[in-house]
Write a protein that holds these residues in place. Structure first.
Motif, short mmCIF file in Angstrom:
data_model
loop_
_atom_site.label_atom_id
_atom_site.label_comp_id
_atom_site.label_asym_id
_atom_site.label_seq_id
_atom_site.Cartn_x
_atom_site.Cartn_y
_atom_site.Cartn_z
N ASN A 14 -143.17 -85.50 21.68
CA ASN A 14 -143.68 -84.55 20.69
C ASN A 14 -145.19 -84.67 20.57
N PRO A 15 -145.87 -83.57 20.27
CA PRO A 15 -147.30 -83.70 19.95
C PRO A 15 -147.44 -84.44 18.62
N ASN A 19 -150.73 -80.98 15.94
CA ASN A 19 -150.72 -79.65 16.53
C ASN A 19 -151.03 -78.62 15.46
N ALA A 20 -151.07 -77.36 15.87
CA ALA A 20 -151.54 -76.30 14.97
C ALA A 20 -150.57 -76.07 13.82
C1 LIG Z 1 -145.81 -79.06 16.22
O1 LIG Z 1 -145.06 -80.18 16.60
C2 LIG Z 1 -143.86 -80.31 15.88
C3 LIG Z 1 -143.23 -81.64 16.28
O2 LIG Z 1 -143.03 -81.68 17.63
C4 LIG Z 1 -142.96 -79.13 16.17
O3 LIG Z 1 -141.79 -79.24 15.42
C5 LIG Z 1 -143.68 -77.84 15.81
O4 LIG Z 1 -142.93 -76.72 16.20
C6 LIG Z 1 -145.02 -77.78 16.51
N1 LIG Z 1 -145.77 -76.63 16.05
C7 LIG Z 1 -146.40 -75.82 16.88
C8 LIG Z 1 -147.16 -74.70 16.25
O5 LIG Z 1 -146.40 -75.98 18.08
#
Ligand SMILES: *[C@@H]1O[C@H](CO)[C@@H](O)[C@H](O)[C@H]1NC(C)=O
Ligand SMILES: *[C@@H]1O[C@H](CO)[C@@H](O)[C@H](O)[C@H]1NC(C)=O
Ligand SMILES: *[C@@H]1O[C@H](CO)[C@@H](O)[C@H](O)[C@H]1NC(C)=O
Ligand SMILES: *[C@@H]1O[C@H](CO)[C@@H](O)[C@H](O)[C@H]1NC(C)=O
Ligand SMILES: *[C@@H]1O[C@H](CO)[C@@H](O)[C@H](O)[C@H]1NC(C)=O
Ligand SMILES: *[C@@H]1O[C@H](CO)[C@@H](O)[C@H](O)[C@H]1NC(C)=O
Ligand SMILES: *[C@@H]1O[C@H](CO)[C@@H](O)[C@H](O)[C@H]1NC(C)=O
Ligand SMILES: *[C@@H]1O[C@H](CO)[C@@H](O)[C@H](O)[C@H]1NC(C)=O
Ligand SMILES: *[C@@H]1O[C@H](CO)[C@@H](O)[C@H](O)[C@H]1NC(C)=O
Ligand SMILES: *[C@@H]1O[C@H](CO)[C@@H](O)[C@H](O)[C@H]1NC(C)=O
Ligand SMILES: *[C@@H]1O[C@H](CO)[C@@H](O)[C@H](O)[C@H]1NC(C)=O
Ligand SMILES: CC(=O)N[C@H]1CO[C@H](CO)[C@@H](O)[C@@H]1O
Length: 379
Positions: free
Chosen positions: A133-134, A137-138
């Motif tokens: 997972n990031p 993120n945005a």
């Molecule tokens: C940011 O990361 C979370 C955790 O992985 C994820 O649930 C979410 O959809 C992500 N948001 C975007 C905008 O990519």
């Protein structure tokens, strides 16, 4: 673009003996240098406030820190097609040593170029396992939909302070987040919402010196409070500017202080931008790595990004200029991924750590891959 292929291999569960973290060996992504396995994980080794930083025998550098050689096996990290957020480009890493492990926070993009910040860790500096997972993120209006770019991390009193660029496709804003474990980040928003920098476009003098309201990027913070009572930061992506803070959360910038470091060397005439956060030297100064862009003079290709070094003295010359500077870069684009990429002719350094008797300098290659160069620790 360099031609690339990728294909999915059968999944294989691997157990790391030290932390019992399962690393999923999910994909190969083909680079110009062969297939690169992707090691990834749904869990992260636990870091707490009590986790140790740096090596027990960490040896401070002095200026200049020379002898960097690119690792022959670069790139060490490539996009992971299995995760949308890091499927297209992966580059610009910050680095820190915690619990005898090198940790990278890196920028990744999907194919529509939204950036997110990912986390990876390694016991040898070359072979990294990444979190699926990031970690940033945005989520905010100022981050949609360009995302979160170019992380730079320091740790002070057990808390990680992360600067990154939030980009809403209109204005790039230097943002701050904190964490105690590198996974769970609290966002504080733009650090210098009222800053106005200027565009410097050597290719179009008429478009230069145009004010950009709210535009800020690339913050590199010194991880010690200075004798003036503040923490210091250099930021900016056309010129280097100075900002300070009493608490590392609220930052001040004043137009009273001029540009921190004038453009001097031929390879940095188009722009200067911080690389890794500065490192204190053996003699109490600070070694600052930075990235510069050339205008085509002096044998450096126009728009080429290179990495250099300067020595700064925050006690006596807090607002600059640097007290010494290398005349030539220590890292330049040489390999195929650096010469041709999402952006051509780019090495962009953001991470510098000492680990097991070597310095590891982590950098983006062509805004598409992640590489490392090493140098010996000075005797
Ligand atoms: C940011 O990361 C979370 C955790 O992985 C994820 O649930 C979410 O959809 C992500 N948001 C975007 C905008 O990519
Ligand atoms: C850190 O160490 C202190 C003192 O030993 C202890 O009280 C505290 O619970 C530890 N914190 C964590 C998160 O392990
Ligand atoms: C590929 O790796 C080999 C050795 O690992 C190295 O000699 C060569 O320069 C690398 N090629 C590229 C394009 O990075
Ligand atoms: C890239 O990520 C952003 C944010 O999660 C998302 O809105 C966009 O649809 C993604 N692009 C692609 C091509 O999947
Ligand atoms: C790289 O790390 C993975 C995951 O920990 C491990 O399985 C693999 O053997 C390592 N490869 C090398 C060459 O060290
Ligand atoms: C970190 O700890 C040092 C030493 O106790 C202290 O001087 C400094 O103010 C602290 N910094 C922050 C940001 O908490
Ligand atoms: C994340 O950090 C926040 C702020 O420290 C804390 O309130 C929250 O419980 C943490 N969440 C997790 C899942 O650790
Ligand atoms: C930014 O400027 C506005 C208007 O001058 C002011 O109200 C606000 O306090 C400023 N914000 C910061 C963080 O300096
Ligand atoms: C910013 O500067 C103002 C005026 O000099 C001062 O009152 C304030 O404490 C400063 N804030 C920080 C975080 O240094
Ligand atoms: C922070 O830097 C500004 C110059 O940009 C200076 O005027 C101010 O005194 C500094 N703040 C402190 C608390 O030293
Ligand atoms: C200490 O430094 C030496 C060489 O500088 C290095 O080989 C060694 O691995 C380091 N030891 C530890 C525990 O980090
Ligand atoms: C470096 C590399 O090969 N990247 C590719 C990985 O796979 C994805 C999805 O197939 C491609 O989009 C990347 O270009």
């Amino acid at each position: 673009m360099v031609a690339m292929r990728s294909f999915t291999a059968p999944s294989l569960l691997l157990l790391s003996s030290s932390s019992f973290i399962s690393a999923q060996f999910s994909n190969f992504n083909t680079t110009a240098n062969g297939t690169l396995p992707v090691y990834s994980s749904d869990t992260v080794p636990l870091i707490t406030e009590n986790s140790t930083e740096n090596e027990p025998n960490y040896t401070a550098p002095y200026f200049p820190l020379l002898g960097f050689k690119e690792y022959e096996g670069n790139p060490i990290l490539a996009p992971n097609p299995a995760n949308n957020w890091e499927s297209a480009y992966l580059y610009n890493p910050s680095a820190i040593v915690i619990d005898d492990t090198i940790w990278l926070l890196y920028r990744a993009q999907n194919s529509s170029r939204t950036s997110s910040i990912g986390l990876a860790w390694s016991k040898d500096g070359y072979n990294f396992t990444r979190y699926n997972n990031p970690v940033v993120n945005a989520t905010e209006s100022y981050e949609h939909v360009g995302g979160c770019e170019d992380p730079r991390v320091i740790r002070v009193n057990g808390t990680f302070y992360l600067t990154y660029t939030g980009y809403d496709l209109h204005t790039a804003r230097l943002c701050l987040a904190t964490s105690t474990d590198l996974v769970n980040w609290t966002k504080y928003g733009p650090m210098l919402p009222n800053v106005t920098d200027v565009v410097y476009n050597w290719q179009d003098p008429l478009a230069s010196w145009v004010p950009r309201q709210g535009w800020s990027k690339s913050g590199a913070i010194l991880n010690e409070r200075q004798p003036d009572g503040t923490y210091h930061m250099h930021f900016g992506d056309s010129f280097l500017y100075f900002a300070n803070s009493t608490d590392l959360i609220h930052w001040n910038f004043t137009y009273d202080s001029p540009v921190f470091a004038p453009k001097l060397n031929v390879w940095e005439q188009a722009l200067m931008e911080s690389a890794a956060p500065p490192v204190k030297t053996r003699d109490g100064m600070w070694l600052k790595f930075y990235n510069g862009v050339a205008t085509g003079l002096g044998g450096y290709k126009a728009t080429q990004y290179s990495t250099g070094q300067m020595l700064i003295d925050p006690v006596n010359q807090p607002y600059g200029p640097p007290i010494a500077r290398l005349e030539t870069p220590i890292l330049q684009p040489t390999s195929v991924h650096e010469i041709e990429g999402q952006v051509d002719n780019v090495v962009f350094s953001e991470g510098l750590v000492q680990f097991r008797g070597q310095w590891f300098l982590y950098f983006g290659q062509g805004d598409a891959f992640l590489g490392v160069a090493t140098a010996p620790v000075q005797p």
